[in-house]
Design an enzyme around this catalytic site. Structure first.
Site, mmCIF file in Angstrom:
data_model
loop_
_atom_site.group_PDB
_atom_site.id
_atom_site.type_symbol
_atom_site.label_atom_id
_atom_site.label_comp_id
_atom_site.label_asym_id
_atom_site.label_seq_id
_atom_site.Cartn_x
_atom_site.Cartn_y
_atom_site.Cartn_z
ATOM 1 N N ASP A 175 15.818 2.634 14.052
ATOM 2 C CA ASP A 175 15.984 1.162 14.694
ATOM 3 C C ASP A 175 14.892 0.660 15.912
ATOM 4 O O ASP A 175 14.387 1.532 16.292
ATOM 5 C CB ASP A 175 17.345 1.185 15.632
ATOM 6 C CG ASP A 175 17.626 2.315 16.542
ATOM 7 O OD1 ASP A 175 16.917 3.403 16.304
ATOM 8 O OD2 ASP A 175 18.294 1.881 17.459
ATOM 9 N N GLU B 106 19.967 4.718 17.180
ATOM 10 C CA GLU B 106 19.677 5.640 18.374
ATOM 11 C C GLU B 106 19.922 4.789 19.479
ATOM 12 O O GLU B 106 20.317 5.209 20.483
ATOM 13 C CB GLU B 106 18.345 6.148 18.301
ATOM 14 C CG GLU B 106 18.164 7.414 19.369
ATOM 15 C CD GLU B 106 18.213 6.873 20.894
ATOM 16 O OE1 GLU B 106 18.880 7.786 21.718
ATOM 17 O OE2 GLU B 106 17.533 5.846 21.154
#
Ligand SMILES: [Zn+2]
Ligand SMILES: [Zn+2]
Length: 394
Positions: free
Chosen positions: A81, A139
């Protein structure tokens, strides 16, 4: 020799990995929305002939089985991400997704793991053991992609005896890594506090219950959690970064709102400190005639690098990169959802150097000017392949 073979392969595929990294960097996606990234990873694995399964919506888990029979399993982890940051770099691979940027290097982790996969797939006929490739979502956002992947069984069938992850670090030069055995990163909890009193004219304090003064007492008193209750040998941080008392020079507001963070490296103390903070804040407010609502949102647990595994990984890294290129890390009070793997299995999380001062590549992660020296992509891919194969007993 295995090392020479891997180093040659890492060099051969460097252009590939740079291409992956630039594609991902130009097309960043926010946490839990990594749809294109996930599709890109799947097609890259397909191209390599690596079987994969989907997990946690956008997560992908690939499996490479060495041709020599073995029960040993190692998992390698990358996160996918990006962050809600507007990129300020003027580079050909600049973010095409306005306001979203790979400012934490997760593009580097994902492209590196694709490179490592290519090396391992190439060496498949020569090694024993199974390698799980974990590409996880989110994350950067609670509850963290790692916790969802674990819930959905990423650490089962087959069960890895070790989980290994890497993360970029702008303080370390490209070509080097940093590593620390034992406790490394902090648990991080979010605090949301509302102190409610009774507002009114600033000239008539006797008719009000001033939540501003009461909040000031609470903030000062809570620092005793760190200075008087915490074990001095155990790092503990309490910071409030947001205080809203929206009155005026002559207006006392009804309430004050606070946001803060609590960080430490021990689960028992973490739970105990939560209770103490809440009790202290509520007690102070109550004793002064106000009310305090103390909400704690649990973040990631602390991250621990298992000592035997970390000693092994350090040895492999020294062998692969040279002793002078493996640095010691200090404890860092930031959080990382890799911590969930470290709580569930033997795990090791090391730092990949990406700095190049001569070229002005020094920006911190989570800043609009973050970038890397792409030579680090040759280090990251080969080193992880080497560590995985050595750990599997090759
Ligand atoms: Zn980050
Ligand atoms: Zn990160």
């Amino acid at each position: 020799m295995l090392k020479d073979k891997i180093q040659a392969l890492a060099k051969d595929i460097h252009g590939d990995v740079v291409r992956h990294r630039r594609h991902l960097h130009a097309n960043p996606e926010l946490s839990f929305e990594e749809y294109q990234t996930s599709a890109y990873v799947k097609s890259a694995l397909d191209e390599l002939g690596i079987e994969w399964t989907a997990m946690a919506n956008t997560g992908v888990v690939g499996v490479i089985r060495g041709d020599i029979p073995s029960e040993a399993v190692v998992a390698l982890r990358a996160d996918m991400d990006a962050l809600p940051i507007k990129e300020a770099n003027d580079v050909p691979y600049r973010s095409n997704n306005e306001g979203v940027m790979h400012a934490c290097g997760h593009d580097v982790h994902t492209s590196s793991l694709l490179g490592t996969a290519k090396i391992l797939q190439h060496l498949k006929s020569d090694f024993a053991g199974t390698i799980k490739l974990i590409f996880q979502p989110a994350e950067e956002k609670l509850p963290g992609g790692a916790s969802l992947m674990i819930k959905e069984g990423v650490l089962e069938n087959p069960k890895p005896q070790a989980v290994i992850g890497q993360h970029v670090m702008p303080l370390i030069d490209a070509g080097k890594i940093g590593i620390r055995s034992g406790k490394y990163m902090a648990s991080t909890d979010e605090l949301y506090v509302t102190v409610t009193g009774k507002g009114g004219h600033g000239a008539q304090p006797q008719q009000n219950i001033d939540p501003v003064v009461i909040t000031a007492h609470i903030i000062i008193a809570l620092q005793q959690i760190v200075s008087r209750f915490a074990d001095p040998k155990l790092p503990t941080v309490l910071s409030f970064g947001k205080i809203i008392a929206n009155g005026a020079t002559n207006v006392i507001p009804n309430e004050v709102y606070l946001e803060g963070t609590f960080r430490t490296l021990n689960e028992e103390w973490r739970a105990e400190a939560h209770k103490k903070m809440k009790k202290m804040a509520e007690g102070i407010a109550e004793s002064m005639g106000a009310n305090c609502e103390f909400k704690i949102v649990n973040g990631y647990p602390f991250l621990v690098n298992e000592e035997a595994l970390t000693a092994q990984v350090r040895g492999f890294a020294e062998n692969y990169l040279g002793k002078e290129n493996v640095e010691d890390l200090d404890i860092w009070m930031a959080a990382e959802d890799f911590a969930y793997y470290s709580q569930a299995a033997d795990a090791c999380f090391y730092r990949l150097g990406i700095r190049n001062e001569a070229r002005g590549i020094t920006s911190s992660v989570h800043t609009p000017t973050f970038d890397i020296d792409e030579s680090a992509l040759a280090t990251s891919t080969g080193l992880m392949a080497y560590i995985a194969l050595k750990r599997l007993g090759n």
